[in-house]
Design a protein around this motif. Structure first.
Motif, PDB file in Angstrom:
ATOM      1  N   ASP A  53       2.377  -1.836  -8.113  1.00 25.18           N
ATOM      2  CA  ASP A  53       1.665  -0.906  -7.232  1.00 25.18           C
ATOM      3  C   ASP A  53       1.016  -1.608  -6.052  1.00 25.18           C
ATOM      4  OD1 ASP A  53       2.382   1.085  -8.987  1.00 25.18           O
ATOM      5  OD2 ASP A  53       0.463   1.089 -10.048  1.00 25.18           O
ATOM      6  N   GLY A  54       0.706  -2.895  -6.235  1.00 26.80           N
ATOM      7  CA  GLY A  54       0.042  -3.663  -5.188  1.00 26.80           C
ATOM      8  C   GLY A  54      -1.388  -3.989  -5.568  1.00 26.80           C
ATOM      9  N   VAL A  55      -1.750  -5.268  -5.463  1.00 29.13           N
ATOM     10  CA  VAL A  55      -3.102  -5.702  -5.817  1.00 29.13           C
ATOM     11  C   VAL A  55      -4.136  -5.003  -4.936  1.00 29.13           C
ATOM     12  CG1 VAL A  55      -4.680  -7.674  -5.879  1.00 29.13           C
ATOM     13  CG2 VAL A  55      -2.327  -7.933  -6.703  1.00 29.13           C
ATOM     14  N   ASP A  56      -3.864  -4.923  -3.646  1.00 31.42           N
ATOM     15  CA  ASP A  56      -4.822  -4.300  -2.726  1.00 31.42           C
ATOM     16  C   ASP A  56      -5.002  -2.810  -3.014  1.00 31.42           C
ATOM     17  OD1 ASP A  56      -5.140  -6.744  -1.504  1.00 31.42           O
ATOM     18  OD2 ASP A  56      -3.664  -6.353   0.057  1.00 31.42           O
ATOM     19  N   VAL A  57      -3.943  -2.154  -3.436  1.00 32.69           N
ATOM     20  CA  VAL A  57      -4.029  -0.736  -3.799  1.00 32.69           C
ATOM     21  C   VAL A  57      -4.932  -0.569  -5.013  1.00 32.69           C
ATOM     22  CG1 VAL A  57      -2.728   1.246  -4.675  1.00 32.69           C
ATOM     23  CG2 VAL A  57      -1.800  -0.128  -2.804  1.00 32.69           C
ATOM     24  N   TRP A  58      -4.744  -1.432  -6.007  1.00 32.42           N
ATOM     25  CA  TRP A  58      -5.571  -1.362  -7.217  1.00 32.42           C
ATOM     26  C   TRP A  58      -7.041  -1.575  -6.880  1.00 32.42           C
ATOM     27  CZ3 TRP A  58      -8.895  -4.613  -9.902  1.00 32.42           C
ATOM     28  CH2 TRP A  58      -9.204  -4.227 -11.200  1.00 32.42           C
ATOM     29  N   ILE A  59      -7.323  -2.552  -6.017  1.00 35.01           N
ATOM     30  CA  ILE A  59      -8.709  -2.822  -5.632  1.00 35.01           C
ATOM     31  C   ILE A  59      -9.315  -1.612  -4.927  1.00 35.01           C
ATOM     32  CG2 ILE A  59     -10.179  -4.205  -4.107  1.00 35.01           C
ATOM     33  CD1 ILE A  59      -8.280  -6.565  -4.648  1.00 35.01           C
ATOM     34  N   ALA A  60      -8.571  -1.042  -3.996  1.00 34.57           N
ATOM     35  CA  ALA A  60      -9.079   0.127  -3.261  1.00 34.57           C
ATOM     36  C   ALA A  60      -9.401   1.274  -4.207  1.00 34.57           C
ATOM     37  CB  ALA A  60      -8.047   0.561  -2.221  1.00 34.57           C
ATOM     38  N   GLN A  61      -8.575   1.472  -5.214  1.00 36.48           N
ATOM     39  CA  GLN A  61      -8.833   2.531  -6.198  1.00 36.48           C
ATOM     40  C   GLN A  61     -10.087   2.223  -7.007  1.00 36.48           C
ATOM     41  OE1 GLN A  61      -5.110   2.388  -8.300  1.00 36.48           O
ATOM     42  NE2 GLN A  61      -4.171   4.002  -7.051  1.00 36.48           N
TER      43      GLN A  61
END
Length: 539
Positions: A53-61
């Motif tokens: 999914d993407g590390v940055d996507v996970w962080i944003a969530q």
């Protein structure tokens, strides 16, 4: 046959000597890094999902937990009725029976025995221990199973920052509301709002004794003299000025120990907060109240700010606003967040940048945490796997790593006590330490290894685990393949060659030359050794 395992001393040596990796983080290592620092470790399959999914996507969530559904956890927490009770309801249900038992025992030749006998008549669902047990249970359930992982990490951080000890007077009955209504709703908002909420919290007022702090008689409003006995708690005259809260709000909650205040400022701030008290908790009413008749109405000067005579509750509210916006406060909060998320000794340049973000955003805690995560230092290889997990982090991450199902959190609470970090059990206002030195000792590490052995063998009460199912059948049939497959499953493959060799040497020792050195019944032992390895105990 008897197997040797790493001793506490050996674990201590490797934990101290391990220093992370040198190369730039790969995408998989970045995923592992955020799952270990911004969550309580990965569950089976989490690393692959975050990479996909993407590390940055996970962080944003994770930075917006309110948008993450958590229905399964919420449904499980519905089984704990005290979590939905107000302070007044908890006091009425769990505290009043004890008060009544004490009254009945008064005058008895052996009042302790009488009280113990009467406690037996209180049904289990109304015993005071249940309140803290259910509070502990929800913290463990959330840490292990919630999808709002960063939220739970921050709850742990901020509860520790604004620590309240469950063993202080009636605080065991007030902690449920303290965490639910004071800490949790404010950790993504403005720091000033969180600070104000803790200052007016019944739990904090009891813990740091401000509920008992009253002005000297000559400094009370003149109108108070006639009505003082009627308006004040019974022990108000005996309490006098108490400086505990004034000292800790500056030293621990805001400015820090080197924040530029003096003992005179502590005393003057204590005078400012006189009258910040509770209603009548022994009558089942534990609301915050301001008692003007007990407030010091004289002139005061705190940190160079002058208050004229005749002031009231607004003095304390003004000082909370001032303290929340001090550069020293920004630095102190930034340092502690960087210490939690980056390093036991965070680099000064990082702390300064995060402090600036804190000030520039009016103490916006979401933006302040984001500043830490967005920093180059957070992603530096030298900080990868460089922090030792606290017992709470270790226990939650181990259960998550094996895909364990948490049926009853109570035994895990007992394990945390054995490891030195009972939930809600930190007596000093400092809370539990963020530094590795507090947790690295032979006894504590042996307690962790014993926990790992019971957990991996599916012998930990309250947790169902099947470590054999974590690896393919063909790997389970071979010792070397089992170690490698379990290392990937439990740590993402991050055990060192030395640790791998140490584990393999333990499982291939023979009792006799003709004995088969391996069968898959040893897989739980291998899993336990990996869970007890220095790589797993670091984040």
């Amino acid at each position: 046959m008897k197997r040797k395992v790493l001793t506490g001393a050996a674990l201590l040596l490797v934990l101290v000597s391990f220093t992370g990796i040198d190369k730039k983080l790969t995408e998989r290592e970045r995923a592992l890094h955020v799952l270990n620092r911004l969550a309580f470790g990965p569950r089976p399959g989490d690393v692959d999902r975050v990479v996909k999914d993407g590390v940055d996507v996970w962080i944003a969530q994770q930075l917006h937990p309110e948008a993450i559904p958590d229905r399964e956890v919420e449904a499980r927490l519905a089984a704990y009725p005290t979590l939905r009770m107000s302070d007044d309801q908890i006091l009425d249900t769990y505290y009043k029976p004890i008060l009544e038992a004490r009254k009945a025992a008064k005058g008895e030749t052996d009042p302790k025995a009488m009280l113990a006998e009467m406690r037996k008549d209180i049904p289990p669902e109304k015993r005071p221990l249940r309140v803290v047990q259910e509070l502990m249970a929800q913290r463990l359930i959330r840490a292990v199973d919630s999808d709002r992982q960063l939220n739970e990490v921050m709850v742990d951080f901020w509860f520790n920052h604004f620590n309240v000890f469950s063993g202080k007077q009636i605080d065991r009955f007030l902690l449920t509301s303290y965490e639910r209504d004071v800490i949790r709703p404010h950790i993504w908002g403005r720091f000033e709002d969180l600070l104000m909420a803790t200052a007016k919290s019944p739990a904090m007022l009891v813990y740091l004794d401000n509920a008992r702090s009253v002005a000297a008689p000559e400094n009370r409003p003149q109108r108070a003299q006639r009505f003082m006995q009627m308006a004040a708690p019974k022990n108000a005259n005996r309490g006098g000025l108490n400086e505990n809260y004034a000292r800790e709000i500056m030293e621990l909650h805001t400015l820090g120990v080197d924040g530029g205040y003096t003992q005179h400022d502590v005393t003057e701030l204590a005078r400012v907060f006189t009258g910040w008290s509770l209603s009548r908790p022994q009558q089942g009413d534990a609301r915050f109240v301001f008692r003007p008749n007990l407030h010091d109405a004289g002139p005061k000067t705190v940190l160079g700010i002058h208050f004229f005579a005749g002031g009231g509750m607004e003095e304390g509210e003004r000082m909370i606003h001032v303290l929340a916006h001090q550069p020293a406060t920004a630095h102190h909060i930034a340092y502690q967040l960087c210490q939690r998320l980056v390093s036991d000794d965070p680099p000064p340049a990082l702390v300064n940048r995060v402090a600036k973000r804190f000030l520039d955003t009016d103490g916006d805690l979401r933006q302040t945490v984001k500043a830490v995560i967005d920093s180059p230092e957070f992603w530096e290889p030298k900080y990868y796997g460089a922090k030792v997990k606290s017992p709470f982090e270790y226990v939650a991450s181990a259960v998550r790593a094996i895909g364990g199902h948490l049926d009853d959190p109570t035994p895990l609470s007992r394990s945390l006590q054995q490891m030195g970090e009972p939930l809600y059990g930190a007596q000093p206002p400092t809370g539990y330490s963020e530094k590795a030195s507090a947790w690295i000792n032979t006894g504590a590490l042996l307690a962790r290894l014993n926990f790992a052995l019971a957990l991996a063998a599916n012998k930990m009460p309250g947790v169902h685990a099947d470590v054999v199912s974590l690896i393919p059948a063909e790997a389970a049939a071979d010792a070397n393949k089992s170690v490698d497959a379990l290392a990937v499953a439990l740590t993402g493959g991050q055990i060192s060659p030395a640790t791998r060799q140490t584990i393999k040497s333990r499982i291939t020792e023979r009792k006799a030359p003709t004995e088969d050195p391996w069968d898959n019944t040893q897989i739980p032992t291998v899993a336990a050794l990996i869970l007890g390895s220095p790589e797993f105990q670091r984040q």
